[in-house]
Scaffold this motif. Structure first.
Motif, PDB file in Angstrom:
ATOM      1  N   LEU A  48       0.829  -1.209   0.000  1.00  0.00           N
ATOM      2  CA  LEU A  48       0.000   0.000   0.000  1.00  0.00           C
ATOM      3  C   LEU A  48       0.860   1.255   0.000  1.00  0.00           C
ATOM      4  O   LEU A  48       0.569   2.225  -0.718  1.00  0.00           O
ATOM      5  CB  LEU A  48      -0.934  -0.017   1.215  1.00  0.00           C
ATOM      6  CG  LEU A  48      -1.866   1.187   1.379  1.00  0.00           C
ATOM      7  CD1 LEU A  48      -2.828   1.266   0.204  1.00  0.00           C
ATOM      8  CD2 LEU A  48      -2.619   1.098   2.700  1.00  0.00           C
ATOM      9  N   LEU A  49       1.936   1.240   0.802  1.00  0.00           N
ATOM     10  CA  LEU A  49       2.830   2.396   0.833  1.00  0.00           C
ATOM     11  C   LEU A  49       3.496   2.633  -0.527  1.00  0.00           C
ATOM     12  O   LEU A  49       3.635   3.769  -0.971  1.00  0.00           O
ATOM     13  CB  LEU A  49       3.894   2.199   1.913  1.00  0.00           C
ATOM     14  CG  LEU A  49       3.403   2.260   3.365  1.00  0.00           C
ATOM     15  CD1 LEU A  49       4.535   1.919   4.316  1.00  0.00           C
ATOM     16  CD2 LEU A  49       2.840   3.630   3.683  1.00  0.00           C
ATOM     17  N   ASP A  50       3.920   1.544  -1.152  1.00  0.00           N
ATOM     18  CA  ASP A  50       4.538   1.688  -2.474  1.00  0.00           C
ATOM     19  C   ASP A  50       3.573   2.304  -3.488  1.00  0.00           C
ATOM     20  O   ASP A  50       3.953   3.169  -4.284  1.00  0.00           O
ATOM     21  CB  ASP A  50       5.022   0.321  -2.978  1.00  0.00           C
ATOM     22  CG  ASP A  50       6.306  -0.116  -2.300  1.00  0.00           C
ATOM     23  OD1 ASP A  50       7.108   0.769  -1.953  1.00  0.00           O
ATOM     24  OD2 ASP A  50       6.499  -1.326  -2.101  1.00  0.00           O
ATOM     25  N   ARG A  51       2.330   1.883  -3.436  1.00  0.00           N
ATOM     26  CA  ARG A  51       1.348   2.375  -4.409  1.00  0.00           C
ATOM     27  C   ARG A  51       0.946   3.827  -4.116  1.00  0.00           C
ATOM     28  O   ARG A  51       0.744   4.622  -5.035  1.00  0.00           O
ATOM     29  CB  ARG A  51       0.118   1.480  -4.420  1.00  0.00           C
ATOM     30  CG  ARG A  51       0.409   0.064  -4.923  1.00  0.00           C
ATOM     31  CD  ARG A  51      -0.849  -0.794  -4.956  1.00  0.00           C
ATOM     32  NE  ARG A  51      -0.535  -2.146  -5.357  1.00  0.00           N
ATOM     33  CZ  ARG A  51      -0.396  -2.552  -6.630  1.00  0.00           C
ATOM     34  NH1 ARG A  51      -0.515  -1.661  -7.601  1.00  0.00           N
ATOM     35  NH2 ARG A  51      -0.115  -3.804  -6.917  1.00  0.00           N
ATOM     36  N   GLU A  52       0.830   4.154  -2.836  1.00  0.00           N
ATOM     37  CA  GLU A  52       0.359   5.483  -2.479  1.00  0.00           C
ATOM     38  C   GLU A  52       1.468   6.527  -2.538  1.00  0.00           C
ATOM     39  O   GLU A  52       1.258   7.660  -2.969  1.00  0.00           O
ATOM     40  CB  GLU A  52      -0.249   5.467  -1.073  1.00  0.00           C
ATOM     41  CG  GLU A  52      -1.523   4.638  -0.970  1.00  0.00           C
ATOM     42  CD  GLU A  52      -2.662   5.242  -1.764  1.00  0.00           C
ATOM     43  OE1 GLU A  52      -2.675   6.481  -1.938  1.00  0.00           O
ATOM     44  OE2 GLU A  52      -3.539   4.482  -2.225  1.00  0.00           O
ATOM     45  N   ILE A  53       2.645   6.162  -2.073  1.00  0.00           N
ATOM     46  CA  ILE A  53       3.715   7.153  -1.948  1.00  0.00           C
ATOM     47  C   ILE A  53       4.488   7.317  -3.249  1.00  0.00           C
ATOM     48  O   ILE A  53       4.819   8.428  -3.664  1.00  0.00           O
ATOM     49  CB  ILE A  53       4.672   6.761  -0.805  1.00  0.00           C
ATOM     50  CG1 ILE A  53       3.906   6.747   0.525  1.00  0.00           C
ATOM     51  CG2 ILE A  53       5.855   7.713  -0.727  1.00  0.00           C
ATOM     52  CD1 ILE A  53       4.734   6.288   1.694  1.00  0.00           C
ATOM     53  N   ALA A  55       3.701   5.946  -6.451  1.00  0.00           N
ATOM     54  CA  ALA A  55       3.036   5.812  -7.752  1.00  0.00           C
ATOM     55  C   ALA A  55       3.096   7.120  -8.532  1.00  0.00           C
ATOM     56  O   ALA A  55       3.412   7.155  -9.726  1.00  0.00           O
ATOM     57  CB  ALA A  55       1.586   5.371  -7.561  1.00  0.00           C
ATOM     58  N   GLU A  56       2.804   8.240  -7.831  1.00  0.00           N
ATOM     59  CA  GLU A  56       2.810   9.537  -8.515  1.00  0.00           C
ATOM     60  C   GLU A  56       4.227   9.932  -8.925  1.00  0.00           C
ATOM     61  O   GLU A  56       4.460  10.435 -10.024  1.00  0.00           O
ATOM     62  CB  GLU A  56       2.210  10.595  -7.604  1.00  0.00           C
ATOM     63  CG  GLU A  56       2.120  11.973  -8.273  1.00  0.00           C
ATOM     64  CD  GLU A  56       1.448  12.987  -7.371  1.00  0.00           C
ATOM     65  OE1 GLU A  56       1.502  14.179  -7.699  1.00  0.00           O
ATOM     66  OE2 GLU A  56       0.889  12.576  -6.322  1.00  0.00           O
ATOM     67  N   SER A 152       3.806   1.413  -9.826  1.00  0.00           N
ATOM     68  CA  SER A 152       4.373   1.705  -8.516  1.00  0.00           C
ATOM     69  C   SER A 152       5.773   1.122  -8.425  1.00  0.00           C
ATOM     70  O   SER A 152       6.059   0.068  -8.982  1.00  0.00           O
ATOM     71  CB  SER A 152       3.486   1.110  -7.412  1.00  0.00           C
ATOM     72  OG  SER A 152       3.419  -0.291  -7.542  1.00  0.00           O
TER      73      SER A 152
END
Length: 446
Positions: A48-53, A55-56, A152
């Protein structure tokens, strides 16, 4: 008679009376299962951290850089996953070899030290958790090769995986060191002695005795009391420990006093008397049975005699013709001497447990002083009568205990001293050698 806490009105502080913690320590499955569940949660969190932090931020990076890092990270984690399974096999193999060596060299009863070792469990559990974590991380990797698609970057997952590998390696080094220590008899004897001393502290046997002064009254099994006797309705086995809090609640609810019949460590079969109910209304036998932990072997949780039993077993195994290692027997006698010195001023015979109002609700029998002295010396004396190193150490231990033991409690020690002299006289015919074998020496023969 030693009691568990102070006077009336003080709420009892039972530190280790509930067996749940000890049962979990005896179980080898609990720690690995807990860490594997934690690995599952950790894998979801890092993904989740990889995708949220990231990804952008990943969308702004060059496509070839992303694909290159993602491929390298997946290769690293895949390698860790496969290697960790082999690593777990190595750890497990070392554990099996250690258990086999300990059982053959010391006593099968000391295997519980390996099962209860926190470091061994932590190493095995961390390796399993690392394997589970890396396996789940691989499932979460994005395998897309489309440069136009933002993916991500698994930075957090890869860093955590590497951290778990480092932790596993560090624990493995400590695990090997701890295993080597547990294969050395002085460390095993020291561990057994330390657990025995903790039993004394947990049950407040070292508190000032209530009632007659130490040695001022006869000690032994709890006298018979009038009242209904409840029988064991569970399976047969060794009484490992009892849930004292539960028995106190049952006795309080029925307004009675429960006098436990078997001692901790006794073998009980279906139909064996478990408690004598004094006053109030008898509870259902099933309520008593559920508070008894019956198993195939003894534990140190509530059983001080089991500490002596392990030390004596180590000594007599060392004195067997197949091993012939009197120095190990002397090391065991050293610790037996230490434990008896601690118990010398303590009144034994029974333990009384009170409820929160200060009323006695449970009375437990414990081995008396004479029984403890017999357990400590009888078998070692019989096996080591022809070993001057052992007899000299036994003589020194008995003479020292005679100096510090109250006068009314010296009779068992004097009897053991006389029996030692008789055993040496039968085993050693020469008068000079016999005198040498009975000369007290704290090191045996140095």
């Amino acid at each position: 008679m030693s009691e568990q806490h102070g006077g009336k009105g003080r709420r009892p502080r039972y530190r280790a009376l509930s067996p749940l913690r000890e049962h979990l320590r005896e179980a080898f499955w609990f720690a690995p299962l807990l860490t594997c569940l934690g690995a599952v949660l950790l894998a979801g969190l890092t993904d989740l951290l990889d995708r949220e932090i990231f990804a952008e931020a990943a969308a702004e990076q060059a496509a070839d850089t992303l694909l290159s890092f993602g491929s390298a990270a997946k290769s690293v984690v895949s390698t860790v996953s496969s290697a960790m399974l082999t690593f777990i096999g190595v750890v497990f193999s070392i554990s099996l070899v250690s258990l086999q060596m300990a059982a053959s060299q010391f006593s099968p009863r000391v295997l519980r030290l390996y099962v209860r070792s926190r470091l061994i469990k932590a190493t095995f559990a961390t390796c399993l958790a690392t394997f589970v974590y890396t396996l789940l991380v691989q499932l979460g990797y994005d395998d897309t090769t489309d440069p136009a698609r933002a993916v991500s970057v698994p930075i957090v997952s890869t860093v955590v995986a590497l951290a778990l590998v480092m932790l596993s390696l560090a624990l493995f080094v400590l695990y090997v060191q701890a295993t080597l220590r547990l294969l050395r008899v002085p460390h095993v004897i020291d561990r057994v002695t330390g657990e025995s001393l903790r039993v004394l502290q947990d049950y407040r046997w070292l508190a000032p005795a209530a009632g007659p002064a130490p040695g001022g009254a006869a000690e032994g099994p709890t006298p018979l009391h009038e009242g209904p006797t409840l029988l064991h309705e569970g399976r047969g086995g060794v009484l490992r420990d009892v849930n004292i809090r539960r028995l106190i609640r049952v006795a309080r609810r029925h307004g009675t006093v429960l006098h436990q019949v078997p001692r901790i460590g006794d073998f009980i079969a279906p139909g064996t008397p478990t408690v004598v109910v004094v006053g109030g209304t008898p509870p259902r036998p099933r309520r008593i049975t559920t508070a008894l932990n019956v198993g195939v072997d003894r534990t140190m949780h509530q059983d001080l005699s089991f500490g002596f039993r392990q030390l004596v077993d180590i000594a007599i195994r060392a004195l067997s013709p197949a091993v012939n290692d009197p120095t190990t027997a002397v090391q065991a006698v050293d610790r037996i001497h230490q434990l008896l010195a601690v118990l010398a001023p303590v009144h034994l015979g029974e333990l009384r447990h009170r409820d929160r109002d200060g009323a006695v609700r449970l009375v437990q029998p414990v081995p008396g002083w004479e029984a403890t002295v017999d357990l400590a010396f009888t078998e070692i004396r019989g096996c080591g009568a022809g070993q001057p190193q052992v007899t000299r150490r036994l003589a020194a231990a008995l003479d020292d205990l005679l100096r510090i033991t109250p006068e009314p409690r010296r009779a068992p020690l004097l009897l053991q001293r006389a029996l030692l002299e008789r055993a040496v006289a039968e085993a050693v015919r020469d008068a000079d050698n016999r005198a040498f074998a009975l000369t007290p020496d704290r090191q045996g023969i140095g």
